[in-house]
Design a protein around this motif. Structure first.
Motif, PDB file in Angstrom:
ATOM      1  N   TYR A 298       0.935  -1.199  -0.108  1.00  0.00           N
ATOM      2  CA  TYR A 298       0.257   0.178   0.119  1.00  0.00           C
ATOM      3  C   TYR A 298       1.079   1.467   0.048  1.00  0.00           C
ATOM      4  CZ  TYR A 298      -2.947  -3.391   1.365  1.00  0.00           C
ATOM      5  OH  TYR A 298      -3.909  -4.746   1.676  1.00  0.00           O
ATOM      6  N   THR A 299       0.884   1.837  -1.214  1.00  0.00           N
ATOM      7  CA  THR A 299       1.893   3.144  -1.280  1.00  0.00           C
ATOM      8  C   THR A 299       1.206   4.584  -1.012  1.00  0.00           C
ATOM      9  OG1 THR A 299       0.556   3.640  -3.239  1.00  0.00           O
ATOM     10  CG2 THR A 299       2.725   2.529  -3.653  1.00  0.00           C
ATOM     11  N   TYR A 300       0.261   4.445  -0.363  1.00  0.00           N
ATOM     12  CA  TYR A 300      -0.726   5.448   0.030  1.00  0.00           C
ATOM     13  C   TYR A 300      -0.298   5.331   1.716  1.00  0.00           C
ATOM     14  CZ  TYR A 300      -4.413   1.876   0.591  1.00  0.00           C
ATOM     15  OH  TYR A 300      -4.876   0.904  -0.045  1.00  0.00           O
ATOM     16  N   LEU A 301       0.071   4.521   2.222  1.00  0.00           N
ATOM     17  CA  LEU A 301       0.237   4.169   3.990  1.00  0.00           C
ATOM     18  C   LEU A 301       1.158   5.192   4.788  1.00  0.00           C
ATOM     19  CD1 LEU A 301      -1.354   1.238   4.927  1.00  0.00           C
ATOM     20  CD2 LEU A 301      -2.408   3.038   5.004  1.00  0.00           C
ATOM     21  N   GLU A 302       1.728   6.229   5.423  1.00  0.00           N
ATOM     22  CA  GLU A 302       2.194   6.449   5.236  1.00  0.00           C
ATOM     23  C   GLU A 302       3.500   6.850   6.755  1.00  0.00           C
ATOM     24  OE1 GLU A 302       1.673  11.064   5.664  1.00  0.00           O
ATOM     25  OE2 GLU A 302       0.453  11.375   3.770  1.00  0.00           O
ATOM     26  N   ASP A 303       4.482   6.128   7.177  1.00  0.00           N
ATOM     27  CA  ASP A 303       5.350   6.203   8.065  1.00  0.00           C
ATOM     28  C   ASP A 303       5.342   7.619   8.580  1.00  0.00           C
ATOM     29  OD1 ASP A 303       7.048   5.655   9.725  1.00  0.00           O
ATOM     30  OD2 ASP A 303       8.940   4.945   8.918  1.00  0.00           O
ATOM     31  N   CYS A 304       3.996   7.215   9.835  1.00  0.00           N
ATOM     32  CA  CYS A 304       4.087   9.031  10.719  1.00  0.00           C
ATOM     33  C   CYS A 304       5.153   8.698  11.506  1.00  0.00           C
ATOM     34  CB  CYS A 304       3.180   8.642  11.355  1.00  0.00           C
ATOM     35  SG  CYS A 304       2.808   7.407  12.488  1.00  0.00           S
ATOM     36  N   GLY A 305       6.382   7.766  11.763  1.00  0.00           N
ATOM     37  CA  GLY A 305       7.962   8.002  12.654  1.00  0.00           C
ATOM     38  C   GLY A 305       7.437   7.353  14.059  1.00  0.00           C
ATOM     39  N   ILE A 306       6.775   7.117  14.658  1.00  0.00           N
ATOM     40  CA  ILE A 306       6.235   6.387  14.897  1.00  0.00           C
ATOM     41  C   ILE A 306       6.482   5.088  15.280  1.00  0.00           C
ATOM     42  CG2 ILE A 306       4.272   5.726  17.354  1.00  0.00           C
ATOM     43  CD1 ILE A 306       3.171   7.993  16.347  1.00  0.00           C
ATOM     44  N   THR A 307       6.818   4.265  16.681  1.00  0.00           N
ATOM     45  CA  THR A 307       7.279   2.905  16.662  1.00  0.00           C
ATOM     46  C   THR A 307       7.916   3.215  17.762  1.00  0.00           C
ATOM     47  OG1 THR A 307       8.750   2.444  14.806  1.00  0.00           O
ATOM     48  CG2 THR A 307       8.987   1.269  16.047  1.00  0.00           C
ATOM     49  N   VAL A 308       6.643   1.726  18.711  1.00  0.00           N
ATOM     50  CA  VAL A 308       6.837   1.480  19.700  1.00  0.00           C
ATOM     51  C   VAL A 308       7.193  -0.487  19.889  1.00  0.00           C
ATOM     52  CG1 VAL A 308       5.282   2.404  20.076  1.00  0.00           C
ATOM     53  CG2 VAL A 308       5.194   0.330  19.850  1.00  0.00           C
ATOM     54  N   THR A 309       7.767  -0.616  21.138  1.00  0.00           N
ATOM     55  CA  THR A 309       7.795  -2.158  21.429  1.00  0.00           C
ATOM     56  C   THR A 309       7.144  -2.467  22.801  1.00  0.00           C
ATOM     57  OG1 THR A 309      10.790  -1.387  21.511  1.00  0.00           O
ATOM     58  CG2 THR A 309       9.740  -3.243  22.524  1.00  0.00           C
ATOM     59  N   VAL A 310       6.781  -3.785  22.242  1.00  0.00           N
ATOM     60  CA  VAL A 310       6.083  -4.699  23.004  1.00  0.00           C
ATOM     61  C   VAL A 310       6.227  -5.701  22.988  1.00  0.00           C
ATOM     62  CG1 VAL A 310       3.782  -3.678  22.333  1.00  0.00           C
ATOM     63  CG2 VAL A 310       4.632  -6.092  21.399  1.00  0.00           C
ATOM     64  N   HIS A 311       6.292  -7.179  24.733  1.00  0.00           N
ATOM     65  CA  HIS A 311       7.005  -8.135  24.598  1.00  0.00           C
ATOM     66  C   HIS A 311       5.674  -8.984  25.002  1.00  0.00           C
ATOM     67  CE1 HIS A 311       9.557  -5.105  26.699  1.00  0.00           C
ATOM     68  NE2 HIS A 311      10.695  -5.726  26.215  1.00  0.00           N
ATOM     69  N   VAL A 312       6.595  -9.623  23.902  1.00  0.00           N
ATOM     70  CA  VAL A 312       5.655 -11.238  23.538  1.00  0.00           C
ATOM     71  C   VAL A 312       6.431 -12.587  23.747  1.00  0.00           C
ATOM     72  CG1 VAL A 312       4.242 -12.396  21.521  1.00  0.00           C
ATOM     73  CG2 VAL A 312       4.624  -9.980  21.285  1.00  0.00           C
ATOM     74  N   ASN A 313       6.069 -12.889  24.407  1.00  0.00           N
ATOM     75  CA  ASN A 313       6.412 -14.229  25.094  1.00  0.00           C
ATOM     76  C   ASN A 313       8.274 -13.777  25.960  1.00  0.00           C
ATOM     77  OD1 ASN A 313       6.601 -16.525  26.223  1.00  0.00           O
ATOM     78  ND2 ASN A 313       7.513 -17.981  24.177  1.00  0.00           N
ATOM     79  N   LYS A 314       8.202 -12.758  26.332  1.00  0.00           N
ATOM     80  CA  LYS A 314       9.198 -12.126  26.955  1.00  0.00           C
ATOM     81  C   LYS A 314      10.091 -12.064  26.243  1.00  0.00           C
ATOM     82  CE  LYS A 314       8.788 -14.423  31.849  1.00  0.00           C
ATOM     83  NZ  LYS A 314       7.625 -15.203  31.410  1.00  0.00           N
ATOM     84  N   HIS A 315       9.689 -11.524  24.813  1.00  0.00           N
ATOM     85  CA  HIS A 315      10.857 -11.167  23.682  1.00  0.00           C
ATOM     86  C   HIS A 315      10.259  -9.660  23.229  1.00  0.00           C
ATOM     87  CE1 HIS A 315      13.262 -14.874  22.815  1.00  0.00           C
ATOM     88  NE2 HIS A 315      11.932 -15.107  23.780  1.00  0.00           N
ATOM     89  N   PRO A 316      11.131  -9.072  23.163  1.00  0.00           N
ATOM     90  CA  PRO A 316      10.545  -7.381  22.527  1.00  0.00           C
ATOM     91  C   PRO A 316      10.468  -7.525  20.936  1.00  0.00           C
ATOM     92  CG  PRO A 316      13.370  -7.721  22.994  1.00  0.00           C
ATOM     93  CD  PRO A 316      12.870  -9.024  23.393  1.00  0.00           C
ATOM     94  N   VAL A 317       9.504  -7.137  20.664  1.00  0.00           N
ATOM     95  CA  VAL A 317       8.926  -6.809  19.695  1.00  0.00           C
ATOM     96  C   VAL A 317       8.763  -5.226  19.306  1.00  0.00           C
ATOM     97  CG1 VAL A 317       7.301  -7.552  17.562  1.00  0.00           C
ATOM     98  CG2 VAL A 317       7.563  -8.843  19.158  1.00  0.00           C
ATOM     99  N   HIS A 318       9.402  -5.045  17.713  1.00  0.00           N
ATOM    100  CA  HIS A 318       9.419  -3.632  17.455  1.00  0.00           C
ATOM    101  C   HIS A 318       7.867  -3.722  16.602  1.00  0.00           C
ATOM    102  CE1 HIS A 318      12.993  -2.963  18.750  1.00  0.00           C
ATOM    103  NE2 HIS A 318      13.026  -3.754  18.172  1.00  0.00           N
ATOM    104  N   VAL A 319       7.001  -2.294  17.120  1.00  0.00           N
ATOM    105  CA  VAL A 319       5.323  -2.448  16.469  1.00  0.00           C
ATOM    106  C   VAL A 319       5.892  -0.768  15.667  1.00  0.00           C
ATOM    107  CG1 VAL A 319       3.067  -2.330  16.816  1.00  0.00           C
ATOM    108  CG2 VAL A 319       4.673  -3.898  17.883  1.00  0.00           C
TER     109      VAL A 319
END
Length: 550
Positions: A90-111
């Motif tokens: 999807y070329t019309y979606l923009e990277d808004c500059g927000i990346t956060v981190t969650v923990h799944v099964n004790k592993h960090p996952v970037h979102v």
């Protein structure tokens, strides 16, 4: 109007809709080109986002960017259903500059949050979350690949990404007054808020919840230690989780927890509100369950020329336009099946998810009677089925394949693949009768009949979901009598079938072929009655009035 410079709205905010609302949904159907939905939940959420934009409401949508969508539906060489998972871009979606981190099964996952700006499809700003990033390992990247992944741990990971990841994105955007969960998938947002406030009453002030289904499968339960290991509770200690949710056993009920952690909730039709209260009010600590009937966005769905003919009371123009509206659908029928349908023949459409309780094959309960009915020389019928079964539900796929095989025996019986927004529009515009056959009261809302009515299709339905609020038999719809829901399912099906065939033979077919004045009168009354009450503008207003400002 009040100004809002924190969220990227396309307009000033109407002051009566000033509260900041973050709307969390696993599905959004806003445009054919954005494959982030499977069915009615997404259609409803998409219409809500459109009406929130139209009404200048202070809302954003939080969803997931599904790399493979739901699935692409096609046919195998043996003419059975084929499930295809294809990457989407999807070329019309923009990277808004927000990346956060969650923990799944004790592993960090970037979102990462990708922004859909309001001017692209006419919605409020929407943020679609993805874990398909180079900085994640392979397993983490697959979390946002497939909507409703069949693997339980992946489904839980998706909820963590939507709820906790989404809440962190909202934090980065300045926070929200209300976090609205459209179904329980985003429930981990509550534990993010609890970690922030350390006060369950404060969490409740900021949480609202919409429940969409009385079906057990739609109200998820999981083993509580499994959820704890996965990180569903956002590192809130298990005993503390038990205390704030009231879950003292081995199983954790997502819907019940949402009802205990929200200030107010709602069912999605008046009947569903009653059913939901019966289901949940026996549990201690649940919030009030109101009813706000689902609706659909009129400008997106309604044919303008057909409505103009209604407004000017031009019966000839209305009938001619309805005939013209069949052509795009019939071209799709011809393209997919090689069958040429006739615009002057009564056309019945059944199109929705192939869940068992929706009874896709009720009309075929007696095959020989069905074939005799549709093949009458003077008063023939054309019937079209469409819908996407859950790809890993063998029973639903079997029903779809059975219908496909039967359809090869008849030139006026078609089963279509690819039931998404564009095909949905064609089916509703091309149908004369919109058939709806759930077992009552298991259909919470069933909004497809609303958009069918907006396009001159007459509802022929069980009295379930939104239908009791709308339908008057012989005036704006054709309605099956209510059967005793205490009877065995087989007996209910038999009674509904006989009532359906009786109404078809004695009322619908004669009206279409022998009493065009009556047919047009019902069609026009249906179009008048469906708007404005079943417009999502009314619904979006009621959410502020009854839920957000409560």
């Amino acid at each position: 109007m009040v100004e809002n410079n924190r969220w990227p709205h396309a307009h000033s905010i109407d002051e009566k809709y000033g509260k900041r609302i973050a709307y969390f949904s696993m599905e959004f159907a806003v445009h054919q080109a954005l494959k982030t939905y499977s069915g009615g939940l997404g259609f409803l959420a998409g219409s809500h986002m459109r009406s929130a934009y139209d009404l200048h409401q202070n809302m954003i949508g939080i969803g997931i960017l599904w790399k493979f969508g739901y699935y692409n539906q096609g046919l195998n060489n043996d003419q059975t259903m084929r499930v295809e998972f294809q990457k989407k871009f999807y070329t019309y979606l923009e990277d808004c500059g927000i990346t956060v981190t969650v923990h799944v099964n004790k592993h960090p996952v970037h979102v990462k949050a990708m922004l859909l700006r309001p001017d692209v499809f006419g919605t409020v700003p929407m943020y679609f979350l993805t874990t398909d990033l180079p900085e994640n390992d392979h397993l983490a990247r697959t979390i946002t690949h497939m909507l409703y992944d069949k693997e339980a741990s992946t489904r839980i990971a998706q909820s963590i990404v939507l709820g906790i990841g989404g809440a962190k994105v909202v934090d980065a955007l300045g926070g929200a007054d209300i976090y609205h969960l459209n179904e329980g998938h985003g429930l981990p947002v509550a534990f993010h808020l609890y970690d922030k406030f350390r006060d369950v009453n404060e969490v409740r002030k900021h949480m609202a919840f919409t429940t969409h289904t009385p079906e057990k499968a739609g109200n998820e339960e999981h083993e509580i230690h499994f959820l704890d290991r996965m990180g569903f509770f956002n590192d809130v200690p298990l005993e503390e989780t038990r205390n704030i949710t009231g879950m003292n056993g081995h199983m954790f009920d997502h819907t019940l927890a949402a009802l205990r952690l929200s200030k107010v909730s709602n069912g999605v039709s008046q009947l569903h509100g009653e059913v939901a209260r019966q289901m949940w009010y026996g549990n201690e600590g649940v919030c009030e369950i109101k009813a706000i009937t689902n609706a659909q966005n009129v400008p997106y769905w309604r044919d303008k020329a057909l409505y103009h003919a209604l407004e000017t009371d031009d019966n000839a123009a209305l009938a001619q336009r309805k005939r013209e509206m069949k052509h795009p659908l019939f071209e799709t029928v011809a393209d997919q099946t090689g069958k040429l349908f006739n615009p002057d023949v009564l056309t019945i459409v059944w199109a929705r998810r192939f869940a068992a309780y929706k009874r896709a094959d009720l009309l075929l309960r007696d095959i020989e009677q069905f074939f005799e009915l549709i093949n009458r020389k003077e008063q023939p019928i054309q019937v079209i089925w469409a819908g996407k079964p859950y790809p890993f539900d063998a029973g639903a796929v079997h029903i779809f394949n059975s219908l496909l095989k039967l359809s090869y025996r008849q030139k006026n019986f078609a089963v279509l693949t690819g039931y998404e927004l564009d095909l949905s529009r064609k089916l509703k515009q091309g149908a004369d009768i919109w058939l709806n056959t759930p077992r009552r009261p298991r259909e919470a809302s069933g909004t497809s009949g609303m958009t069918a009515a907006m396009n001159g299709a007459i509802n022929f339905s069980v009295q379930d979901g939104w239908i009791p609020e709308f339908a008057r038999h012989g005036e704006n719809s054709f309605i099956l009598p209510v059967v005793d829901t205490m009877l065995p399912s087989e007996v209910q099906d038999e009674q509904d079938y006989h009532n359906m065939m009786r109404i078809l033979e004695n009322e619908i077919i004669p009206a279409y072929y022998l009493d065009r004045e009556k047919w047009l009168r019902i069609t026009k009354q249906s179009m008048r009655d469906v708007v404005p009450h079943f417009s999502s503008d009314r619904m979006a207003h009621e959410y502020y009035e009854q839920i957000y400002n409560y």
